[in-house]
Design a protein around this motif. Structure first.
Motif, mmCIF file in Angstrom:
data_model
loop_
_atom_site.group_PDB
_atom_site.id
_atom_site.type_symbol
_atom_site.label_atom_id
_atom_site.label_comp_id
_atom_site.label_asym_id
_atom_site.label_seq_id
_atom_site.Cartn_x
_atom_site.Cartn_y
_atom_site.Cartn_z
ATOM 1 N N LYS A 1 0.640 30.243 85.156
ATOM 2 C CA LYS A 1 0.634 31.701 85.241
ATOM 3 C C LYS A 1 0.898 32.313 83.865
ATOM 4 O O LYS A 1 1.853 31.962 83.187
ATOM 5 N N ILE A 2 0.058 33.260 83.462
ATOM 6 C CA ILE A 2 0.188 33.905 82.153
ATOM 7 C C ILE A 2 1.152 35.078 82.257
ATOM 8 O O ILE A 2 1.027 35.927 83.144
ATOM 9 N N LEU A 3 2.124 35.118 81.350
ATOM 10 C CA LEU A 3 3.042 36.256 81.278
ATOM 11 C C LEU A 3 2.406 37.394 80.496
ATOM 12 O O LEU A 3 2.427 38.542 80.918
ATOM 13 N N PHE A 4 1.848 37.073 79.322
ATOM 14 C CA PHE A 4 1.160 38.065 78.503
ATOM 15 C C PHE A 4 0.399 37.364 77.393
ATOM 16 O O PHE A 4 0.571 36.166 77.167
ATOM 17 N N TYR A 5 -0.428 38.140 76.704
ATOM 18 C CA TYR A 5 -1.162 37.660 75.538
ATOM 19 C C TYR A 5 -0.514 38.249 74.287
ATOM 20 O O TYR A 5 -0.045 39.384 74.297
ATOM 21 N N GLU A 6 -0.500 37.473 73.230
ATOM 22 C CA GLU A 6 0.028 37.938 71.944
ATOM 23 C C GLU A 6 -1.133 38.008 70.956
ATOM 24 O O GLU A 6 -1.882 37.048 70.804
ATOM 25 N N VAL A 7 -1.283 39.166 70.318
ATOM 26 C CA VAL A 7 -2.329 39.356 69.312
ATOM 27 C C VAL A 7 -1.631 39.531 67.966
ATOM 28 O O VAL A 7 -0.864 40.469 67.768
ATOM 29 N N GLU A 8 -1.878 38.581 67.073
ATOM 30 C CA GLU A 8 -1.316 38.641 65.716
ATOM 31 C C GLU A 8 -2.432 39.067 64.778
ATOM 32 O O GLU A 8 -3.535 38.529 64.848
ATOM 33 N N TYR A 9 -2.148 40.063 63.947
ATOM 34 C CA TYR A 9 -3.156 40.443 62.960
ATOM 35 C C TYR A 9 -2.517 40.556 61.593
ATOM 36 O O TYR A 9 -1.412 41.019 61.434
ATOM 37 N N ARG A 10 -3.251 40.023 60.604
ATOM 38 C CA ARG A 10 -2.755 39.913 59.228
ATOM 39 C C ARG A 10 -3.679 40.671 58.291
ATOM 40 O O ARG A 10 -4.884 40.493 58.319
ATOM 41 N N ASN A 11 -3.072 41.511 57.460
ATOM 42 C CA ASN A 11 -3.812 42.175 56.390
ATOM 43 C C ASN A 11 -3.955 41.147 55.276
ATOM 44 O O ASN A 11 -2.955 40.723 54.678
ATOM 45 N N LEU A 12 -5.172 40.700 55.017
ATOM 46 C CA LEU A 12 -5.387 39.641 54.031
ATOM 47 C C LEU A 12 -5.202 40.125 52.597
ATOM 48 O O LEU A 12 -5.087 39.313 51.687
ATOM 49 N N GLU A 13 -5.172 41.439 52.396
ATOM 50 C CA GLU A 13 -4.937 41.991 51.053
ATOM 51 C C GLU A 13 -3.450 41.991 50.710
ATOM 52 O O GLU A 13 -3.066 41.675 49.594
ATOM 53 N N THR A 14 -2.604 42.373 51.679
ATOM 54 C CA THR A 14 -1.167 42.516 51.427
ATOM 55 C C THR A 14 -0.343 41.371 51.989
ATOM 56 O O THR A 14 0.813 41.197 51.611
ATOM 57 N N GLY A 15 -0.912 40.628 52.936
ATOM 58 C CA GLY A 15 -0.180 39.538 53.577
ATOM 59 C C GLY A 15 0.685 39.989 54.743
ATOM 60 O O GLY A 15 1.325 39.161 55.396
ATOM 61 N N SER A 16 0.728 41.291 55.020
ATOM 62 C CA SER A 16 1.584 41.769 56.112
ATOM 63 C C SER A 16 1.016 41.324 57.456
ATOM 64 O O SER A 16 -0.196 41.263 57.655
ATOM 65 N N ILE A 17 1.930 40.997 58.363
ATOM 66 C CA ILE A 17 1.566 40.508 59.693
ATOM 67 C C ILE A 17 2.178 41.437 60.737
ATOM 68 O O ILE A 17 3.335 41.835 60.623
ATOM 69 N N ARG A 18 1.400 41.745 61.751
ATOM 70 C CA ARG A 18 1.885 42.524 62.885
ATOM 71 C C ARG A 18 1.507 41.797 64.161
ATOM 72 O O ARG A 18 0.507 41.072 64.200
ATOM 73 N N ILE A 19 2.296 42.034 65.198
ATOM 74 C CA ILE A 19 2.051 41.394 66.490
ATOM 75 C C ILE A 19 2.124 42.454 67.580
ATOM 76 O O ILE A 19 3.033 43.278 67.590
ATOM 77 N N LYS A 20 1.148 42.412 68.491
ATOM 78 C CA LYS A 20 1.143 43.285 69.669
ATOM 79 C C LYS A 20 0.918 42.415 70.895
ATOM 80 O O LYS A 20 0.259 41.380 70.811
ATOM 81 N N ASN A 21 1.457 42.850 72.017
ATOM 82 C CA ASN A 21 1.309 42.116 73.268
ATOM 83 C C ASN A 21 0.459 42.906 74.252
ATOM 84 O O ASN A 21 0.435 44.139 74.216
ATOM 85 N N SER A 22 -0.216 42.176 75.128
ATOM 86 C CA SER A 22 -1.044 42.794 76.158
ATOM 87 C C SER A 22 -0.980 41.949 77.420
ATOM 88 O O SER A 22 -0.949 40.720 77.341
ATOM 89 N N THR A 23 -0.960 42.598 78.560
ATOM 90 C CA THR A 23 -1.053 41.870 79.828
ATOM 91 C C THR A 23 -2.505 41.773 80.293
ATOM 92 O O THR A 23 -2.791 41.152 81.300
ATOM 93 N N TYR A 24 -3.403 42.411 79.554
ATOM 94 C CA TYR A 24 -4.837 42.387 79.848
ATOM 95 C C TYR A 24 -5.560 41.499 78.834
ATOM 96 O O TYR A 24 -4.974 41.104 77.830
#
Length: 92
Positions: A28-51
């Motif tokens: 059973k899936i609790l949620f999905y994690e989407v990680e996105y990285r700005n390749l210019e600055t190296g900054s990483i952000r994470i957002k979650n989705s149940t869809y």
């Protein structure tokens, strides 16, 4: 594990729409994690989705980004999908 990750730019180049399919589930899936990285600055952000889709806002036009989608199951953390890269640009 999420598969077939699709990243679509919108008319506003600071926003993308991401959707994916689910491969063989490991429970059973609790949620999905989407990680996105700005390749210019190296900054990483994470957002979650149940869809199996998410809208990411606040991207910097003219910067390249990589996106990775993972599924969190009740029993364990599944492997991440392959990384998909796009470049967000303003059009003249």
């Amino acid at each position: 594990m999420p598969t077939d990750v699709n990243v679509k730019r919108t008319d506003d180049y600071s926003i993308v729409y991401i959707r994916w399919l689910l491969g063989e589930p490991n429970g059973k899936i609790l949620f999905y994690e989407v990680e996105y990285r700005n390749l210019e600055t190296g900054s990483i952000r994470i957002k979650n989705s149940t869809y199996k889709n998410i809208t990411i806002r606040g991207l910097v036009p003219s910067n390249a980004y990589s996106f990775r989608v993972s599924a969190l199951y009740i029993s364990a953390y599944a492997l991440a999908s392959c990384t998909k890269e796009i470049v967000c640009l303003f059009l003249p």
